[in-house]
Design an enzyme around this catalytic site. Sequence first.
Site, mmCIF file in Angstrom:
data_model
loop_
_atom_site.group_PDB
_atom_site.id
_atom_site.type_symbol
_atom_site.label_atom_id
_atom_site.label_comp_id
_atom_site.label_asym_id
_atom_site.label_seq_id
_atom_site.Cartn_x
_atom_site.Cartn_y
_atom_site.Cartn_z
ATOM 1 C CG HIS A 142 -1.944 1.077 1.194
ATOM 2 N ND1 HIS A 142 -3.031 1.148 0.399
ATOM 3 C CD2 HIS A 142 -1.984 2.384 1.870
ATOM 4 C CE1 HIS A 142 -3.633 2.317 0.833
ATOM 5 N NE2 HIS A 142 -3.041 3.012 1.529
ATOM 6 C CG ASP A 178 -5.752 -0.719 2.195
ATOM 7 O OD1 ASP A 178 -5.947 0.231 1.517
ATOM 8 O OD2 ASP A 178 -5.134 -1.627 1.607
HETATM 9 N N1 LIG Z 1 -10.235 -7.930 1.338
HETATM 10 C C1 LIG Z 1 -9.408 -7.435 0.651
HETATM 11 N N2 LIG Z 1 -9.329 -7.103 -0.638
HETATM 12 C C2 LIG Z 1 -8.230 -6.356 -1.262
HETATM 13 C C3 LIG Z 1 -8.175 -6.172 -2.534
HETATM 14 C C4 LIG Z 1 -7.173 -5.340 -2.847
HETATM 15 C C5 LIG Z 1 -6.210 -4.550 -2.004
HETATM 16 C C6 LIG Z 1 -5.037 -3.580 -2.449
HETATM 17 N N3 LIG Z 1 -5.732 -2.121 -2.264
HETATM 18 C C7 LIG Z 1 -6.788 -1.599 -2.581
HETATM 19 C C8 LIG Z 1 -7.479 -0.941 -1.570
HETATM 20 C C9 LIG Z 1 -8.967 -0.404 -1.945
HETATM 21 C C10 LIG Z 1 -9.466 -0.668 -3.004
HETATM 22 C C11 LIG Z 1 -10.652 0.168 -3.311
HETATM 23 O O1 LIG Z 1 -11.517 0.565 -2.377
HETATM 24 N N4 LIG Z 1 -11.062 0.205 -4.579
HETATM 25 C C12 LIG Z 1 -12.344 0.726 -5.081
HETATM 26 C C13 LIG Z 1 -13.549 -0.280 -5.101
HETATM 27 C C14 LIG Z 1 -12.984 -1.255 -6.227
HETATM 28 C C15 LIG Z 1 -13.920 -2.534 -6.354
HETATM 29 O O2 LIG Z 1 -15.207 -2.377 -6.765
HETATM 30 O O3 LIG Z 1 -13.540 -3.549 -5.945
HETATM 31 C C16 LIG Z 1 -8.731 -1.406 -3.978
HETATM 32 C C17 LIG Z 1 -7.531 -1.941 -3.868
HETATM 33 C C18 LIG Z 1 -6.233 -4.678 -0.560
HETATM 34 C C19 LIG Z 1 -7.159 -5.513 -0.286
HETATM 35 C C20 LIG Z 1 -7.590 -5.956 1.053
HETATM 36 O O4 LIG Z 1 -6.677 -5.132 1.944
HETATM 37 N N5 LIG Z 1 -8.468 -6.680 1.538
HETATM 38 N N1 LIG Z 2 -1.007 -1.139 -4.894
HETATM 39 C C1 LIG Z 2 -0.791 0.278 -5.139
HETATM 40 O O1 LIG Z 2 -0.846 0.415 -6.472
HETATM 41 C C2 LIG Z 2 0.195 0.937 -7.233
HETATM 42 C C3 LIG Z 2 0.435 -0.103 -8.310
HETATM 43 O O2 LIG Z 2 1.872 0.265 -8.948
HETATM 44 P P1 LIG Z 2 2.291 -0.837 -9.999
HETATM 45 O O3 LIG Z 2 2.932 -1.898 -9.219
HETATM 46 O O4 LIG Z 2 1.168 -1.413 -11.004
HETATM 47 O O5 LIG Z 2 3.121 0.173 -10.786
HETATM 48 C C4 LIG Z 2 1.289 1.036 -6.506
HETATM 49 O O6 LIG Z 2 1.358 2.500 -5.907
HETATM 50 C C5 LIG Z 2 1.055 0.073 -4.944
HETATM 51 O O7 LIG Z 2 1.384 0.666 -3.907
#
Ligand SMILES: Nc1nc2ccc(CNc3ccc(C(=O)NCCCC(=O)O)cc3)cc2c(=O)[nH]1
Ligand SMILES: N[C@@H]1O[C@H](COP(=O)(O)O)[C@@H](O)[C@H]1O
Length: 235
Positions: A142, A178
């Site tokens: 993140h 997160d």
């Molecule tokens: N359950 C779980 N899954 C994840 C999926 C991706 C990421 C990457 N970081 C992310 C953190 C937040 C989002 C997010 O809120 N996107 C807008 C909604 C998109 C959608 O409709 O899905 C996406 C990736 C982290 C997590 C996590 O911590 N827990």
């Molecule tokens: N999860 C976040 O999304 C971005 C993806 O970058 P990349 O790895 O696609 O260049 C990076 O900033 C990472 O921290």
Amino acid sequence: KRVGVLISGSGTNLQKFNSADTDTLTLNHVVCSLQYNQLISKIVMLQSLIDATVDPSRGTGAEIVLVISNKAGVQGLKRAENAGIPTKVISHTAFKSRLEFDMAVHAELVAAGVEIVCLAGFMRVLTGDFVKLWRGRLINIHPALLPLFKGTHAHRQALEAGVRITGCTAHFVEEDVDAGAILAQESVQIELGDTEESLQERVKLVEHKVFPKALMLVATGKVRLDENGKLVWTE
Ligand SMILES: Nc1nc2ccc(CNc3ccc(C(=O)NCCCC(=O)O)cc3)cc2c(=O)[nH]1
Ligand SMILES: N[C@@H]1O[C@H](COP(=O)(O)O)[C@@H](O)[C@H]1O
């Protein structure tokens, strides 16, 4: 350990995991334009990445065996192909529910014998069912110092909050976005006049150190997640 990486975009984090020779070529190409000190830091960073992921003698044994993107035609897929890594596109729009999409991703990961899953710019929130199947073997990077600035647009949040230091966090993935146990973090100075883009570029350089480090901790078994979601250091 066999590693699967989920992406949605450029995949620079993926690239730095695998640091294929394209990086070395890029470095050679870049040599002519970099100041000497920048060149040294780039070599050091590149060298540490190569050592971290490619050098089998380091006993890290993390090998990327599959890259899955939920979006077609993204740069990350080209990076994987250039590095000779098998790729799959599984579009979330092709499924009636979030769960069905997640289970299709799960099936491909299992079929490829993946043991650890890395989210590298994967922008779909995963269902609790998927997290349950991979808990303790599912990590994310993140672009902020969690628990600050969760969710999307972390850099925008940091700039709007006026903080002078931000950074990046590698953490285990829990259903709560997160919020998983933190594996590794590193700080980054915010410079006057920084924009989301300039900040993202500076933080990504550090992500490319933090994420391989976190992957190695999990791949070598130095760290594991206990049933209460807490980190256990086995050394
Ligand atoms: N359950 C779980 N899954 C994840 C999926 C991706 C990421 C990457 N970081 C992310 C953190 C937040 C989002 C997010 O809120 N996107 C807008 C909604 C998109 C959608 O409709 O899905 C996406 C990736 C982290 C997590 C996590 O911590 N827990
Ligand atoms: N999860 C976040 O999304 C971005 C993806 O970058 P990349 O790895 O696609 O260049 C990076 O900033 C990472 O921290």
